[in-house]
Write a protein that holds these residues in place. Structure first.
Motif, PDB file in Angstrom:
ATOM      1  N   LYS A  29       0.828  -1.220   0.000  1.00 37.77           N
ATOM      2  CA  LYS A  29       0.000   0.000   0.000  1.00 37.77           C
ATOM      3  C   LYS A  29       0.861   1.269   0.000  1.00 37.77           C
ATOM      4  N   SER A  30       1.869   1.280   0.859  1.00 38.32           N
ATOM      5  CA  SER A  30       2.692   2.498   0.960  1.00 38.32           C
ATOM      6  C   SER A  30       3.554   2.684  -0.283  1.00 38.32           C
ATOM      7  N   THR A  31       4.040   1.580  -0.839  1.00 38.11           N
ATOM      8  CA  THR A  31       4.810   1.652  -2.084  1.00 38.11           C
ATOM      9  C   THR A  31       3.936   2.265  -3.178  1.00 38.11           C
ATOM     10  N   LEU A  32       2.667   1.854  -3.216  1.00 35.67           N
ATOM     11  CA  LEU A  32       1.747   2.365  -4.236  1.00 35.67           C
ATOM     12  C   LEU A  32       1.467   3.856  -4.021  1.00 35.67           C
ATOM     13  N   ALA A  42       5.134   7.861   2.484  1.00 34.54           N
ATOM     14  CA  ALA A  42       4.964   6.810   3.495  1.00 34.54           C
ATOM     15  C   ALA A  42       6.204   5.935   3.522  1.00 34.54           C
ATOM     16  N   ILE A  43       6.576   5.468   4.702  1.00 33.72           N
ATOM     17  CA  ILE A  43       7.754   4.617   4.788  1.00 33.72           C
ATOM     18  C   ILE A  43       7.405   3.199   4.334  1.00 33.72           C
ATOM     19  N   THR A  50       4.395  -1.977   9.011  1.00 33.56           N
ATOM     20  CA  THR A  50       5.272  -0.806   8.962  1.00 33.56           C
ATOM     21  C   THR A  50       4.458   0.467   9.195  1.00 33.56           C
ATOM     22  N   THR A  51       3.357   0.604   8.464  1.00 39.56           N
ATOM     23  CA  THR A  51       2.529   1.815   8.593  1.00 39.56           C
ATOM     24  C   THR A  51       1.661   1.708   9.842  1.00 39.56           C
ATOM     25  N   ARG A  52       1.652   2.776  10.631  1.00 39.40           N
ATOM     26  CA  ARG A  52       0.873   2.721  11.883  1.00 39.40           C
ATOM     27  C   ARG A  52      -0.317   3.670  11.898  1.00 39.40           C
ATOM     28  N   SER A  53      -0.351   4.635  10.971  1.00 37.84           N
ATOM     29  CA  SER A  53      -1.502   5.548  10.983  1.00 37.84           C
ATOM     30  C   SER A  53      -1.837   5.954   9.547  1.00 37.84           C
ATOM     31  N   ARG A  54      -2.903   6.710   9.405  1.00 37.29           N
ATOM     32  CA  ARG A  54      -3.312   7.128   8.054  1.00 37.29           C
ATOM     33  C   ARG A  54      -2.344   8.170   7.515  1.00 37.29           C
ATOM     34  N   MET A  55      -1.986   8.024   6.249  1.00 34.02           N
ATOM     35  CA  MET A  55      -1.069   8.980   5.610  1.00 34.02           C
ATOM     36  C   MET A  55      -1.709   9.413   4.295  1.00 34.02           C
ATOM     37  N   SER A  56      -1.927  10.693   4.117  1.00 32.80           N
ATOM     38  CA  SER A  56      -2.518  11.082   2.839  1.00 32.80           C
ATOM     39  C   SER A  56      -1.439  11.418   1.823  1.00 32.80           C
ATOM     40  N   GLY A  57      -1.743  11.114   0.577  1.00 30.39           N
ATOM     41  CA  GLY A  57      -0.890  11.500  -0.540  1.00 30.39           C
ATOM     42  C   GLY A  57      -1.796  12.126  -1.581  1.00 30.39           C
ATOM     43  N   ILE A  58      -1.496  13.371  -1.969  1.00 31.13           N
ATOM     44  CA  ILE A  58      -2.419  14.107  -2.828  1.00 31.13           C
ATOM     45  C   ILE A  58      -1.864  14.134  -4.248  1.00 31.13           C
ATOM     46  N   ALA A  59      -2.669  13.631  -5.184  1.00 28.49           N
ATOM     47  CA  ALA A  59      -2.214  13.553  -6.577  1.00 28.49           C
ATOM     48  C   ALA A  59      -3.127  14.390  -7.456  1.00 28.49           C
ATOM     49  N   ILE A  60      -2.539  14.992  -8.483  1.00 30.90           N
ATOM     50  CA  ILE A  60      -3.347  15.746  -9.443  1.00 30.90           C
ATOM     51  C   ILE A  60      -3.195  15.100 -10.816  1.00 30.90           C
ATOM     52  N   PRO A  72      -2.854   1.566   7.697  1.00 30.05           N
ATOM     53  CA  PRO A  72      -2.123   0.424   8.250  1.00 30.05           C
ATOM     54  C   PRO A  72      -2.735  -0.880   7.732  1.00 30.05           C
ATOM     55  N   GLY A  73      -1.948  -1.944   7.697  1.00 31.93           N
ATOM     56  CA  GLY A  73      -2.474  -3.239   7.279  1.00 31.93           C
ATOM     57  C   GLY A  73      -3.580  -3.698   8.223  1.00 31.93           C
ATOM     58  N   ILE A  74      -4.547  -4.419   7.649  1.00 28.32           N
ATOM     59  CA  ILE A  74      -5.657  -4.926   8.464  1.00 28.32           C
ATOM     60  C   ILE A  74      -5.378  -6.387   8.799  1.00 28.32           C
ATOM     61  N   PHE A  75      -5.349  -6.704  10.064  1.00 28.61           N
ATOM     62  CA  PHE A  75      -5.053  -8.066  10.511  1.00 28.61           C
ATOM     63  C   PHE A  75      -5.743  -8.290  11.856  1.00 28.61           C
ATOM     64  N   THR A  76      -5.601  -9.476  12.409  1.00 31.80           N
ATOM     65  CA  THR A  76      -6.226  -9.754  13.705  1.00 31.80           C
ATOM     66  C   THR A  76      -5.367  -9.137  14.792  1.00 31.80           C
TER      67      THR A  76
END
Ligand SMILES: Nc1nc2c(ncn2[C@@H]2O[C@H](COP(=O)(O)OP(=O)(O)OP(=O)(O)O)[C@@H](O)[C@H]2O)c(=O)[nH]1
Ligand SMILES: [Mg+2]
Length: 314
Positions: A29-32, A42-43, A50-60, A72-76
């Motif tokens: 997700k972060s690579t994308l 995003a790291i 790796t990702t712990r919170s929401r990170m926005s990336g703004i594209a035009i 962040p990844g969704i897991f149990t």
């Protein structure tokens, strides 16, 4: 974070929307996000969670401003921090017009006859949210075509996806076609951010993330999951450089030795790599001072959650 200006289309002709990037840990997700925005927001590491919170990336793209939300990844999830991470991911999905569910096709191809349990759980959750969903089979650079066709069939059977796309976030294959498809379905609306803004993550948080990426890459076993990084101070200097002081918080005094390393070699190496990455991010010289502190309860402190934009639930 900002970049060179785009020409803003006249009001009335613009489109705008929120697109969540969701999926199991390590799906890409972060690579994308970084590839779409064209800069590192995003790291990214080979490790899960790796990702712990929401990170926005703004594209035009043309007349459209698209706000992508890396989650962040969704897991149990078991621990409080993990539960807050997963809750942040679902809130990203709930707020989005469209969710792109990313699947690591290389991992999925190991048992192509059915969805992996993490993805199946997310698909069930997507049925309960109102926005549209698109599936992106990622890492196609690693998977033979016949297996991809099998994966398409299995995921399509769930009935939740408007479209199934195949991409490689790493080499860019299929990514712009995916963005074109997403943009073509956005609603008309005014742009919500200045045309040169790339993210709404505060700089001190982004700087802490840069150091956390190095800690994730250079430390092993449980350590990456026991630590966090906070930016304590940020001083712009007259000569154009910046002094940044950060603390790597760990949970136990006994972990300090591993973070610092023999004769301080590990912390020096984390600091050197992070400083270089920060200089690239900020475009000027950085003096980085890293401190290591044991604070057994950092995962239970509401202020830490607030700093990185997570909800703290007792
Ligand atoms: N071969 C290949 N590797 C990829 C691709 N996309 C991502 N990766 C690798 O997969 C690993 C995880 O990437 P991330 O972008 O951190 O994944 P994530 O989904 O954000 O992971 P979490 O934040 O932990 O949930 C990294 O080593 C990436 O380089 C791809 O298209 N092809
Ligand atoms: Mg990530």
């Amino acid at each position: 974070m900002t970049e060179d200006s785009h020409s803003i289309p006249p009001p009335g002709e613009t489109k705008c929307g929120f697109i969540a990037l969701a999926g199991a840990p390590n799906a890409g997700k972060s690579t994308l996000l970084n590839r779409i925005v064209g800069t590192k927001i995003a790291i990214v590491t080979p490790k899960v969670q790796t990702t712990r919170s929401r990170m926005s990336g703004i594209a035009i793209r043309g007349a459209a401003q698209v706000i992508f939300i890396d989650t962040p990844g969704i897991f149990t999830a078991k621990r409080r921090l993990e539960r807050a991470m997963v809750a942040a991911a679902w809130s990203g999905v709930a707020d989005a017009d469209v969710t792109v569910l990313l699947v690591d096709a290389d991992r999925a191809a190991k048992s192509p006859a059915r969805m992996d349990p993490d993805t199946a759980g997310i698909v069930e959750g997507l049925k309960r949210v109102k926005g549209h969903a698109v599936l992106a089979l990622n890492k196609i650079d690693l998977v033979p075509r016949n297996l991809l066709l099998e994966l398409i069939k299995v995921h399509d059977a769930s009935g939740v996806f408007d479209r199934i796309l195949m991409i490689s976030a790493l080499n860019g294959a299929g990514v712009e076609d995916m963005v074109d498809f997403l943009v073509s379905n956005l609603s008309p609306g005014p742009w919500l951010y200045p045309d040169d803004q790339l993210s709404d993550v505060p700089m001190r948080v982004m700087a802490a993330e840069v150091t956390r990426e190095q800690a994730f890459l250079q430390l092993h076993q449980e350590l990456p999951y026991s630590l966090t990084v906070e930016t304590d101070s940020w001083q712009d200097r007259a000569d154009g450089s910046v002094r940044i002081d950060q603390t790597i918080l760990i949970r136990r005094e006994s972990q300090k030795g591993m973070v610092v390393g023999k004769g301080g070699t590990r912390i020096k190496s984390i600091g050197a790599a992070s400083r270089l990455a920060l200089e690239e991010l900020l475009g000027h010289k950085v003096h980085l001072f890293l401190h290591v502190k044991a604070r057994s309860d950092w995962m239970d402190k509401p202020e830490h959650y607030r700093e990185i934009g997570l909800d703290f639930k007792s």
